[in-house]
Design a protein around this motif. Sequence first.
Motif, PDB file in Angstrom:
ATOM      1  N   ASP A   1      -3.754  10.381 -10.644  1.00 43.81           N
ATOM      2  CA  ASP A   1      -4.214  11.883 -10.585  1.00 43.81           C
ATOM      3  C   ASP A   1      -5.121  12.293 -11.767  1.00 43.81           C
ATOM      4  OD1 ASP A   1      -4.793  12.978  -7.899  1.00 43.81           O
ATOM      5  OD2 ASP A   1      -2.674  13.934  -7.896  1.00 43.81           O
TER       6      ASP A   1
ATOM      7  N   ASP B   1      -7.184   5.226  -1.651  1.00 38.47           N
ATOM      8  CA  ASP B   1      -6.210   4.538  -1.322  1.00 38.47           C
ATOM      9  C   ASP B   1      -5.429   3.790  -2.416  1.00 38.47           C
ATOM     10  OD1 ASP B   1      -7.618   2.181  -2.131  1.00 38.47           O
ATOM     11  OD2 ASP B   1      -8.650   1.791  -0.316  1.00 38.47           O
TER      12      ASP B   1
ATOM     13  N   SER C   1      -0.808  -0.750 -10.722  1.00 40.67           N
ATOM     14  CA  SER C   1      -1.245   0.283  -9.473  1.00 40.67           C
ATOM     15  C   SER C   1      -2.999   0.126  -9.636  1.00 40.67           C
ATOM     16  CB  SER C   1      -0.990   1.670  -9.578  1.00 40.67           C
ATOM     17  OG  SER C   1       0.406   1.763  -9.633  1.00 40.67           O
TER      18      SER C   1
ATOM     19  N   GLN D   1       0.883  -1.306  -0.169  1.00 43.90           N
ATOM     20  CA  GLN D   1      -0.040  -0.182  -0.038  1.00 43.90           C
ATOM     21  C   GLN D   1       0.809   1.118  -0.092  1.00 43.90           C
ATOM     22  OE1 GLN D   1      -2.799   0.333   3.239  1.00 43.90           O
ATOM     23  NE2 GLN D   1      -3.916   1.953   2.127  1.00 43.90           N
ATOM     24  N   GLU D   2       0.363   2.201  -0.896  1.00 46.08           N
ATOM     25  CA  GLU D   2       1.391   3.555  -0.829  1.00 46.08           C
ATOM     26  C   GLU D   2       0.364   4.590  -0.387  1.00 46.08           C
ATOM     27  OE1 GLU D   2       3.466   4.043  -4.903  1.00 46.08           O
ATOM     28  OE2 GLU D   2       4.425   2.256  -4.234  1.00 46.08           O
ATOM     29  N   ARG D   3       1.187   5.518   0.164  1.00 43.56           N
ATOM     30  CA  ARG D   3       0.414   6.667   0.487  1.00 43.56           C
ATOM     31  C   ARG D   3      -0.075   7.669  -0.527  1.00 43.56           C
ATOM     32  NH1 ARG D   3      -1.522   4.088   4.416  1.00 43.56           N
ATOM     33  NH2 ARG D   3      -0.179   3.504   6.177  1.00 43.56           N
ATOM     34  N   ALA D   4       1.031   8.232  -1.343  1.00 45.08           N
ATOM     35  CA  ALA D   4       0.854   9.301  -2.152  1.00 45.08           C
ATOM     36  C   ALA D   4       0.409   8.838  -3.435  1.00 45.08           C
ATOM     37  CB  ALA D   4       2.287   9.913  -2.543  1.00 45.08           C
ATOM     38  N   ILE D   5      -0.584   9.296  -3.767  1.00 42.44           N
ATOM     39  CA  ILE D   5      -1.460   9.028  -5.171  1.00 42.44           C
ATOM     40  C   ILE D   5      -0.215   9.838  -6.443  1.00 42.44           C
ATOM     41  CG2 ILE D   5      -3.371   9.394  -6.816  1.00 42.44           C
ATOM     42  CD1 ILE D   5      -3.701   7.609  -4.301  1.00 42.44           C
ATOM     43  N   PRO D   6       0.279   8.908  -7.509  1.00 42.47           N
ATOM     44  CA  PRO D   6       1.089   9.497  -8.330  1.00 42.47           C
ATOM     45  C   PRO D   6       0.413  10.506  -9.284  1.00 42.47           C
ATOM     46  CG  PRO D   6       0.889   7.305  -8.688  1.00 42.47           C
ATOM     47  CD  PRO D   6       0.063   7.452  -7.260  1.00 42.47           C
ATOM     48  N   ARG D   7       1.037  11.085  -9.984  1.00 45.34           N
ATOM     49  CA  ARG D   7       0.361  12.125 -11.138  1.00 45.34           C
ATOM     50  C   ARG D   7      -0.404  11.512 -12.028  1.00 45.34           C
ATOM     51  NH1 ARG D   7       5.291  16.308 -11.759  1.00 45.34           N
ATOM     52  NH2 ARG D   7       5.426  17.106  -9.328  1.00 45.34           N
TER      53      ARG D   7
END
Length: 122
Positions: A16, A27, A115, A7-13
Amino acid sequence: MPVTVVQERAIPRSIDALDVLGRDYADLFVATTAAATSAPAEAWARVAIEQAPAAGRFLAWQVLCALRLDAGRPAAEHVAGWTVTGRDEHWIRLDAGSWFMRANMIFLIERDRVSFATLVRY
């Protein structure tokens, strides 16, 4: 082939850019595998969602979130009742809603990564 899922916290561009909700919650899980590009994003989505236990899908999405899923529609337009609202070979965006929320699931293929983001607007 070994697969690592985190699980990663930051949503990549890159994810986005596919968000059409203006989300309140997100999430993200990422599977690292050399086989990532061996199938299109839609195939990954179908495996991840349609092969998940039906009881868990029902409880989480239809009972707790009250999502209206349309499992009776043709498979080309839906994945496990979620409506396909955008796609190409490398990504797919799925949509479902209830009286209090709208949710998107986005699957994105990038080199050795698959992802899977869940985005929610209340």
